[in-house]
Design an enzyme around this catalytic site. Structure first.
Site, PDB file in Angstrom:
ATOM      1  N   HIS A 118       0.843  -1.206   0.000  1.00 21.05           N
ATOM      2  CA  HIS A 118       0.000   0.000   0.000  1.00 21.05           C
ATOM      3  C   HIS A 118       0.876   1.253   0.000  1.00 21.05           C
ATOM      4  O   HIS A 118       0.607   2.217  -0.717  1.00 21.05           O
ATOM      5  CB  HIS A 118      -0.882   0.055   1.255  1.00 21.05           C
ATOM      6  CG  HIS A 118      -1.891  -1.044   1.369  1.00 21.05           C
ATOM      7  ND1 HIS A 118      -1.848  -1.986   2.365  1.00 21.05           N
ATOM      8  CD2 HIS A 118      -2.978  -1.351   0.614  1.00 21.05           C
ATOM      9  CE1 HIS A 118      -2.879  -2.813   2.241  1.00 21.05           C
ATOM     10  NE2 HIS A 118      -3.567  -2.456   1.185  1.00 21.05           N
ATOM     11  N   SER A 139      -3.033  -7.799   3.089  1.00 19.05           N
ATOM     12  CA  SER A 139      -3.507  -7.618   4.469  1.00 19.05           C
ATOM     13  C   SER A 139      -3.896  -8.965   5.063  1.00 19.05           C
ATOM     14  O   SER A 139      -3.802  -9.175   6.273  1.00 19.05           O
ATOM     15  CB  SER A 139      -4.707  -6.678   4.488  1.00 19.05           C
ATOM     16  OG  SER A 139      -4.348  -5.466   3.871  1.00 19.05           O
ATOM     17  N   ARG A 140      -4.344  -9.886   4.214  1.00 17.75           N
ATOM     18  CA  ARG A 140      -4.755 -11.204   4.706  1.00 17.75           C
ATOM     19  C   ARG A 140      -3.565 -12.035   5.197  1.00 17.75           C
ATOM     20  O   ARG A 140      -3.754 -12.987   5.949  1.00 17.75           O
ATOM     21  CB  ARG A 140      -5.488 -11.977   3.613  1.00 17.75           C
ATOM     22  CG  ARG A 140      -6.859 -11.403   3.313  1.00 17.75           C
ATOM     23  CD  ARG A 140      -7.620 -12.278   2.333  1.00 17.75           C
ATOM     24  NE  ARG A 140      -8.966 -11.787   2.122  1.00 17.75           N
ATOM     25  CZ  ARG A 140      -9.303 -10.845   1.250  1.00 17.75           C
ATOM     26  NH1 ARG A 140      -8.376 -10.287   0.498  1.00 17.75           N
ATOM     27  NH2 ARG A 140     -10.556 -10.458   1.117  1.00 17.75           N
ATOM     28  N   GLN A 175      -9.203  -6.404 -10.872  1.00 18.69           N
ATOM     29  CA  GLN A 175      -9.817  -5.193 -10.305  1.00 18.69           C
ATOM     30  C   GLN A 175      -9.335  -3.952 -11.058  1.00 18.69           C
ATOM     31  O   GLN A 175     -10.121  -3.067 -11.402  1.00 18.69           O
ATOM     32  CB  GLN A 175      -9.464  -5.092  -8.826  1.00 18.69           C
ATOM     33  CG  GLN A 175      -9.829  -3.770  -8.184  1.00 18.69           C
ATOM     34  CD  GLN A 175      -9.575  -3.780  -6.694  1.00 18.69           C
ATOM     35  OE1 GLN A 175     -10.362  -4.312  -5.933  1.00 18.69           O
ATOM     36  NE2 GLN A 175      -8.464  -3.202  -6.268  1.00 18.69           N
TER      37      GLN A 175
HETATM   38  P1  AMP Z   1      -6.691  -3.525  -0.370  1.00 13.32           P
HETATM   39  O1  AMP Z   1      -6.507  -2.746   0.871  1.00 13.32           O
HETATM   40  O2  AMP Z   1      -6.252  -4.940  -0.260  1.00 13.32           O
HETATM   41  O3  AMP Z   1      -8.063  -3.367  -0.966  1.00 13.32           O
HETATM   42  O4  AMP Z   1      -5.707  -2.894  -1.428  1.00 13.32           O
HETATM   43  C1  AMP Z   1      -5.685  -1.524  -1.702  1.00 13.32           C
HETATM   44  C2  AMP Z   1      -4.837  -1.309  -2.920  1.00 13.32           C
HETATM   45  O5  AMP Z   1      -3.513  -1.753  -2.664  1.00 13.32           O
HETATM   46  C3  AMP Z   1      -5.316  -2.090  -4.149  1.00 13.32           C
HETATM   47  O6  AMP Z   1      -5.169  -1.276  -5.303  1.00 13.32           O
HETATM   48  C4  AMP Z   1      -4.401  -3.265  -4.183  1.00 13.32           C
HETATM   49  O7  AMP Z   1      -4.229  -3.813  -5.477  1.00 13.32           O
HETATM   50  C5  AMP Z   1      -3.109  -2.633  -3.679  1.00 13.32           C
HETATM   51  N1  AMP Z   1      -2.223  -3.659  -3.163  1.00 13.32           N
HETATM   52  C6  AMP Z   1      -2.486  -4.574  -2.194  1.00 13.32           C
HETATM   53  N2  AMP Z   1      -1.424  -5.384  -2.013  1.00 13.32           N
HETATM   54  C7  AMP Z   1      -0.488  -4.995  -2.899  1.00 13.32           C
HETATM   55  C8  AMP Z   1       0.830  -5.450  -3.223  1.00 13.32           C
HETATM   56  N3  AMP Z   1       1.395  -6.497  -2.601  1.00 13.32           N
HETATM   57  N4  AMP Z   1       1.514  -4.795  -4.190  1.00 13.32           N
HETATM   58  C9  AMP Z   1       0.949  -3.740  -4.842  1.00 13.32           C
HETATM   59  N5  AMP Z   1      -0.272  -3.269  -4.585  1.00 13.32           N
HETATM   60  C10 AMP Z   1      -0.985  -3.877  -3.630  1.00 13.32           C
END
Ligand code: AMP
Length: 282
Positions: free
Chosen positions: A37, A188-189, A155
């Site tokens: 993030h 996050s998981r 997404q």
């Molecule tokens: P989330 O909080 O999981 O909904 O993710 C928020 C944003 O962060 C989304 O655009 C995800 O694709 C991006 N994101 C989550 N994990 C990663 C990662 N390991 N590398 C790059 N972007 C990420």
């Protein structure tokens, strides 16, 4: 650092930024922030006058109620992490009511078939929820650019389509997948994984890398079979799907065409924790 909870408060200040002709980089997240993030936020800071990060666990995109309940919520440490990056970041951490009002419904979108592939097959309603929350958040934050990770590649493609459908002026920026040294994509998981599951999970990226190496020399069906076999040897990880698909429409392929861009996509369960990853193949 400023943390907004109320829609009207942030809308009022965004209007001021717009009057001052400041550009706004927006990073929508569900919190439990990690370096993946932060890489998005860093880019938003570099490319804009103001960076806004939303932290909102969006109920309408969860098709599995246990996943929604167990999704980590760590607002205080998220805010600390962001303030260590820059004091110029604005956080928007609303309640569902602030985003949706009294009716928490999803809009039913036609993303020209993108929504029926991969994640769409296994998570019914998920992309309607994603599209709906982003429509609301974009209208609140009025971003110049919005940043999304290629980690959720489907997404990302759907968000591009959403902006077209809703005729929004925001520019969508895709950012590379951020990984642990082991190759495991940050998520996050991952916080919910046991040590044993953590030790097993780098296999996911290793398999994707091998597929990339073999892509073009082995047939698509051989690659599909090989991936399935790899998961027969481990009890910790269970394969949900593996697909090689076109980047443009995310349709699965059976044979390779030289001029077309492809990616491999995978979803795996470690007990009840669902992990996804993908890789560019050419
Ligand atoms: P989330 O909080 O999981 O909904 O993710 C928020 C944003 O962060 C989304 O655009 C995800 O694709 C991006 N994101 C989550 N994990 C990663 C990662 N390991 N590398 C790059 N972007 C990420």
């Amino acid at each position: 650092m400023q943390v907004y909870e109320k829609r009207l408060d942030i809308v009022r200040d965004v209007a001021t930024f717009k009057r001052e002709k400041q550009t706004i980089g927006f990073v929508p997240t569900m919190g439990a922030l990690h370096q993946g993030h932060l890489a998005l936020v860093q880019r938003a800071l570099e490319e804009n006058d103001i960076a806004i990060v939303s932290i909102f666990v969006n109920p309408t995109q969860f098709n599995n109620s246990e996943d929604l309940v167990k999704y980590p919520r760590t607002l205080d440490s998220d805010v600390k992490l962001l303030s260590s990056l820059s004091n110029k970041i604005i956080v928007f951490a609303p309640t569902p009511n602030e985003v949706y009002g009294s009716q928490m419904n999803s809009i039913s979108y036609d993303f020209e078939g993108l929504e029926h592939e991969m994640e769409g097959k296994f998570r019914p309603g998920h992309f309607d929820g994603v599209g709906t929350v982003l429509k609301h958040l974009f209208s609140i934050v009025s971003p110049t650019k919005a940043y999304f990770g290629e980690k959720d590649f489907q997404q990302l493609q759907i968000v591009r389509k959403l902006v077209e459908i809703e005729k929004m002026s925001v520019q969508i920026i895709g950012c590379p997948i951020y990984r642990e040294k082991s190759g495991l994509a940050l998520s996050s998981r991952n916080k919910r994984l046991t040590q044993e599951q953590l030790d097993a999970s780098p296999l996911i990226h290793k398999i994707l890398q091998q597929v990339k190496k073999d892509f073009g020399t082995k047939s698509v069906s051989k690659l599909n079979d090989w991936v399935s076999e790899q998961f027969e040897n481990t009890e910790i990880l269970e394969l949900e799907y593996f697909e090689i698909a076109k980047v443009s429409d995310l349709k699965t392929i059976t044979k390779i065409d030289n001029d077309i861009k492809y990616r491999a996509f995978i979803a795996v369960f470690a007990d009840k924790i669902r992990l996804i990853d993908n890789i560019a193949l050419n």
